[in-house]
Motif scaffolding. Structure first.
Motif, PDB file in Angstrom:
ATOM      1  N   GLY A  13       0.820  -1.211   0.000  1.00  0.00           N
ATOM      2  CA  GLY A  13       0.000   0.000   0.000  1.00  0.00           C
ATOM      3  C   GLY A  13       0.851   1.256   0.000  1.00  0.00           C
ATOM      4  N   LEU A  14       1.908   1.262   0.810  1.00  0.00           N
ATOM      5  CA  LEU A  14       2.836   2.398   0.824  1.00  0.00           C
ATOM      6  C   LEU A  14       3.481   2.573  -0.541  1.00  0.00           C
ATOM      7  CD1 LEU A  14       4.540   4.569   2.259  1.00  0.00           C
ATOM      8  CD2 LEU A  14       6.115   2.741   2.945  1.00  0.00           C
ATOM      9  N   ALA A  15       3.880   1.466  -1.144  1.00  0.00           N
ATOM     10  CA  ALA A  15       4.514   1.534  -2.467  1.00  0.00           C
ATOM     11  C   ALA A  15       3.547   2.079  -3.506  1.00  0.00           C
ATOM     12  CB  ALA A  15       5.002   0.142  -2.870  1.00  0.00           C
ATOM     13  N   ALA A  16       2.272   1.706  -3.405  1.00  0.00           N
ATOM     14  CA  ALA A  16       1.276   2.204  -4.355  1.00  0.00           C
ATOM     15  C   ALA A  16       1.122   3.719  -4.261  1.00  0.00           C
ATOM     16  CB  ALA A  16      -0.067   1.520  -4.094  1.00  0.00           C
ATOM     17  N   VAL A  17       1.116   4.247  -3.034  1.00  0.00           N
ATOM     18  CA  VAL A  17       1.048   5.708  -2.855  1.00  0.00           C
ATOM     19  C   VAL A  17       2.286   6.370  -3.464  1.00  0.00           C
ATOM     20  CG1 VAL A  17       1.022   7.574  -1.165  1.00  0.00           C
ATOM     21  CG2 VAL A  17      -0.378   5.533  -0.784  1.00  0.00           C
ATOM     22  N   ILE A  18       3.459   5.764  -3.258  1.00  0.00           N
ATOM     23  CA  ILE A  18       4.700   6.307  -3.803  1.00  0.00           C
ATOM     24  C   ILE A  18       4.670   6.308  -5.328  1.00  0.00           C
ATOM     25  CG2 ILE A  18       7.193   5.922  -4.008  1.00  0.00           C
ATOM     26  CD1 ILE A  18       7.146   4.820  -1.159  1.00  0.00           C
ATOM     27  N   VAL A  19       4.073   5.266  -5.916  1.00  0.00           N
ATOM     28  CA  VAL A  19       3.944   5.215  -7.381  1.00  0.00           C
ATOM     29  C   VAL A  19       3.185   6.440  -7.884  1.00  0.00           C
ATOM     30  CG1 VAL A  19       2.786   4.024  -9.284  1.00  0.00           C
ATOM     31  CG2 VAL A  19       4.145   2.721  -7.648  1.00  0.00           C
ATOM     32  N   GLY A  20       2.062   6.756  -7.237  1.00  0.00           N
ATOM     33  CA  GLY A  20       1.288   7.929  -7.643  1.00  0.00           C
ATOM     34  C   GLY A  20       2.059   9.220  -7.460  1.00  0.00           C
ATOM     35  N   LEU A  21       2.721   9.361  -6.313  1.00  0.00           N
ATOM     36  CA  LEU A  21       3.523  10.566  -6.044  1.00  0.00           C
ATOM     37  C   LEU A  21       4.648  10.731  -7.054  1.00  0.00           C
ATOM     38  CD1 LEU A  21       3.898  10.501  -2.151  1.00  0.00           C
ATOM     39  CD2 LEU A  21       2.903  12.353  -3.498  1.00  0.00           C
ATOM     40  N   SER A  22       5.286   9.624  -7.431  1.00  0.00           N
ATOM     41  CA  SER A  22       6.441   9.695  -8.328  1.00  0.00           C
ATOM     42  C   SER A  22       6.057  10.204  -9.707  1.00  0.00           C
ATOM     43  CB  SER A  22       7.104   8.321  -8.448  1.00  0.00           C
ATOM     44  OG  SER A  22       6.309   7.430  -9.210  1.00  0.00           O
ATOM     45  N   LYS A  23       4.800  10.004 -10.086  1.00  0.00           N
ATOM     46  CA  LYS A  23       4.372  10.409 -11.425  1.00  0.00           C
ATOM     47  C   LYS A  23       3.924  11.860 -11.505  1.00  0.00           C
ATOM     48  CE  LYS A  23       5.001   6.403 -13.367  1.00  0.00           C
ATOM     49  NZ  LYS A  23       5.969   6.221 -14.484  1.00  0.00           N
ATOM     50  N   THR A  24       3.492  12.412 -10.391  1.00  0.00           N
ATOM     51  CA  THR A  24       2.946  13.773 -10.437  1.00  0.00           C
ATOM     52  C   THR A  24       3.711  14.788  -9.603  1.00  0.00           C
ATOM     53  OG1 THR A  24       1.403  13.203  -8.653  1.00  0.00           O
ATOM     54  CG2 THR A  24       0.599  12.963 -10.925  1.00  0.00           C
ATOM     55  N   ALA A  25       4.751  14.345  -8.859  1.00  0.00           N
ATOM     56  CA  ALA A  25       5.467  15.316  -8.030  1.00  0.00           C
ATOM     57  C   ALA A  25       6.955  15.030  -7.891  1.00  0.00           C
ATOM     58  CB  ALA A  25       4.843  15.393  -6.634  1.00  0.00           C
ATOM     59  N   ASP A 203      -3.346  -5.699  -7.947  1.00  0.00           N
ATOM     60  CA  ASP A 203      -3.518  -4.378  -8.546  1.00  0.00           C
ATOM     61  C   ASP A 203      -4.902  -3.803  -8.255  1.00  0.00           C
ATOM     62  OD1 ASP A 203      -0.982  -4.232  -9.617  1.00  0.00           O
ATOM     63  OD2 ASP A 203      -1.555  -5.157 -11.520  1.00  0.00           O
ATOM     64  N   LEU A 204      -5.935  -4.656  -8.318  1.00  0.00           N
ATOM     65  CA  LEU A 204      -7.298  -4.183  -8.064  1.00  0.00           C
ATOM     66  C   LEU A 204      -7.429  -3.582  -6.668  1.00  0.00           C
ATOM     67  CD1 LEU A 204      -9.495  -7.008  -9.666  1.00  0.00           C
ATOM     68  CD2 LEU A 204      -9.180  -4.655 -10.485  1.00  0.00           C
ATOM     69  N   VAL A 205      -6.721  -4.155  -5.705  1.00  0.00           N
ATOM     70  CA  VAL A 205      -6.758  -3.654  -4.337  1.00  0.00           C
ATOM     71  C   VAL A 205      -5.990  -2.342  -4.202  1.00  0.00           C
ATOM     72  CG1 VAL A 205      -6.092  -4.150  -1.946  1.00  0.00           C
ATOM     73  CG2 VAL A 205      -7.014  -5.976  -3.392  1.00  0.00           C
ATOM     74  N   LEU A 206      -4.878  -2.222  -4.933  1.00  0.00           N
ATOM     75  CA  LEU A 206      -3.964  -1.096  -4.734  1.00  0.00           C
ATOM     76  C   LEU A 206      -4.252   0.124  -5.608  1.00  0.00           C
ATOM     77  CD1 LEU A 206      -0.560  -3.030  -4.467  1.00  0.00           C
ATOM     78  CD2 LEU A 206      -2.021  -2.195  -2.621  1.00  0.00           C
ATOM     79  N   VAL A 207      -5.039  -0.035  -6.660  1.00  0.00           N
ATOM     80  CA  VAL A 207      -5.296   1.086  -7.577  1.00  0.00           C
ATOM     81  C   VAL A 207      -5.801   2.341  -6.864  1.00  0.00           C
ATOM     82  CG1 VAL A 207      -6.929   1.865  -9.356  1.00  0.00           C
ATOM     83  CG2 VAL A 207      -5.534  -0.139  -9.761  1.00  0.00           C
ATOM     84  N   PRO A 208      -6.760   2.252  -5.917  1.00  0.00           N
ATOM     85  CA  PRO A 208      -7.218   3.485  -5.242  1.00  0.00           C
ATOM     86  C   PRO A 208      -6.085   4.236  -4.538  1.00  0.00           C
ATOM     87  CG  PRO A 208      -8.736   1.679  -4.824  1.00  0.00           C
ATOM     88  CD  PRO A 208      -7.544   1.072  -5.482  1.00  0.00           C
ATOM     89  N   LEU A 209      -5.112   3.515  -3.991  1.00  0.00           N
ATOM     90  CA  LEU A 209      -3.987   4.167  -3.322  1.00  0.00           C
ATOM     91  C   LEU A 209      -3.076   4.863  -4.334  1.00  0.00           C
ATOM     92  CD1 LEU A 209      -3.114   1.417  -0.684  1.00  0.00           C
ATOM     93  CD2 LEU A 209      -4.347   3.568  -0.325  1.00  0.00           C
ATOM     94  N   VAL A 210      -2.927   4.277  -5.516  1.00  0.00           N
ATOM     95  CA  VAL A 210      -2.156   4.929  -6.577  1.00  0.00           C
ATOM     96  C   VAL A 210      -2.820   6.241  -6.974  1.00  0.00           C
ATOM     97  CG1 VAL A 210      -1.359   4.746  -8.971  1.00  0.00           C
ATOM     98  CG2 VAL A 210      -1.229   2.761  -7.460  1.00  0.00           C
ATOM     99  N   VAL A 211      -4.130   6.199  -7.145  1.00  0.00           N
ATOM    100  CA  VAL A 211      -4.878   7.410  -7.522  1.00  0.00           C
ATOM    101  C   VAL A 211      -4.737   8.478  -6.441  1.00  0.00           C
ATOM    102  CG1 VAL A 211      -7.175   8.349  -7.989  1.00  0.00           C
ATOM    103  CG2 VAL A 211      -6.516   6.125  -8.934  1.00  0.00           C
ATOM    104  N   GLY A 212      -4.858   8.071  -5.172  1.00  0.00           N
ATOM    105  CA  GLY A 212      -4.691   9.026  -4.077  1.00  0.00           C
ATOM    106  C   GLY A 212      -3.311   9.642  -4.066  1.00  0.00           C
ATOM    107  N   GLY A 213      -2.272   8.831  -4.290  1.00  0.00           N
ATOM    108  CA  GLY A 213      -0.908   9.348  -4.340  1.00  0.00           C
ATOM    109  C   GLY A 213      -0.705  10.311  -5.486  1.00  0.00           C
ATOM    110  N   ALA A 214      -1.311  10.008  -6.644  1.00  0.00           N
ATOM    111  CA  ALA A 214      -1.182  10.888  -7.807  1.00  0.00           C
ATOM    112  C   ALA A 214      -1.838  12.243  -7.552  1.00  0.00           C
ATOM    113  CB  ALA A 214      -1.803  10.225  -9.034  1.00  0.00           C
TER     114      ALA A 214
END
Length: 246
Positions: A13-25, A203-214
């Motif tokens: 879950g932490l990694a998924a948030v980082i994925v989103g952050l890495s793409k937009t910030a 991936d289905l579980v983690l996608v919302p965390l990616v979106v939140g990180g982005a």
């Protein structure tokens, strides 16, 4: 659903948030997420699983910065990136995972050293010759590293840093670059058995965390000055390179 302990899910879950952050910030931070996935999941499964999350984050990054891309730079990179991806596909058939990671780590550290040296010495950035050489070098390395380890973020961050792009132009160019490259990798990843049904369920579980990180990254990027942005890029690139060497 794959059987993982609670702290395994927490790390993913932490990694998924980082994925989103890495793409937009914070470009380059994605390597930290790659490291976490590789620690929690089997190596091949981790590569295919995080690839699909990266694509989700790429879509949000493109939507956020679609008007800020430097298309001349992207087109200049294309031939070298394609060549690097094809070499990476062939390389995956023969190379040992440990050896590949260490090789990429060395490459990243060399790229960082050369980039920072050129910036300190006021290296040529306006001449066409150096631009073409840099595009060929970074493009090939980027294509190769993204195919074998999803680790092109640090390589391309150093290239865009060397080109002295402003924050939004940097993020917009990187967004389109990785969206195109990551989508093009999907057929190869399926063929190599990197994308699996258990990985898709994760991936289905983690996608919302990616979106939140982005979305969080989009908010942060608008409040980040150029100097801080460039320092964060370098720091996360070094961290990612050192991880691959350990």
């Amino acid at each position: 659903m794959p059987e993982l302990l609670w702290f395994g899910w927490a790390l993913l879950g932490l990694a998924a948030v980082i994925v989103g952050l890495s793409k937009t910030a914070v470009p380059g931070a994605g390597t930290v997420a790659v490291a976490i996935f590789a620690a929690v999941l089997p190596a091949k499964q981790s590569t295919g699983t995080i690839l699909l999350l990266l694509i989700v984050a790429d879509i949000f990054a493109v939507l956020a910065y679609r008007r800020n891309a430097n298309w001349k730079a992207l087109l200049g990179l294309a031939p070298a990136v394609i060549a690097g991806i094809l070499v990476g596909v062939l390389f995956l058939f023969f190379a040992d995972d440990v050896w590949v990671k260490k090789s990429i780590g060395v490459i990243l550290l060399v790229v960082i050293a050369v980039t920072l040296f050129r910036r300190r010495m006021g290296g040529p950035v306006a001449d066409e010759g150096p631009h073409r050489l840099a595009a060929a070098t970074y493009g090939t390395l980027g294509g190769f590293t993204t195919m074998v380890a999803n680790a092109a973020g640090p390589v391309m961050s150093m290239y865009f840093l060397a080109m002295r792009f402003p924050v939004k132009e940097f993020l917009g160019t990187a967004a389109w670059f990785f969206a195109i490259v990551n989508i093009s990798k999907v057929p190869f990843s399926i063929g190599l058995g990197l994308i699996t049904v258990p990985g898709l369920l994760i991936d289905l579980v983690l996608v919302p965390l990616v979106v939140g990180g982005a979305l969080l990254g989009r908010w942060l990027a608008g409040r980040m000055n150029q100097t801080l942005f460039e320092r964060l890029v370098v720091i996360f690139t070094v961290v990612g390179a050192l991880y691959l060497l350990v």
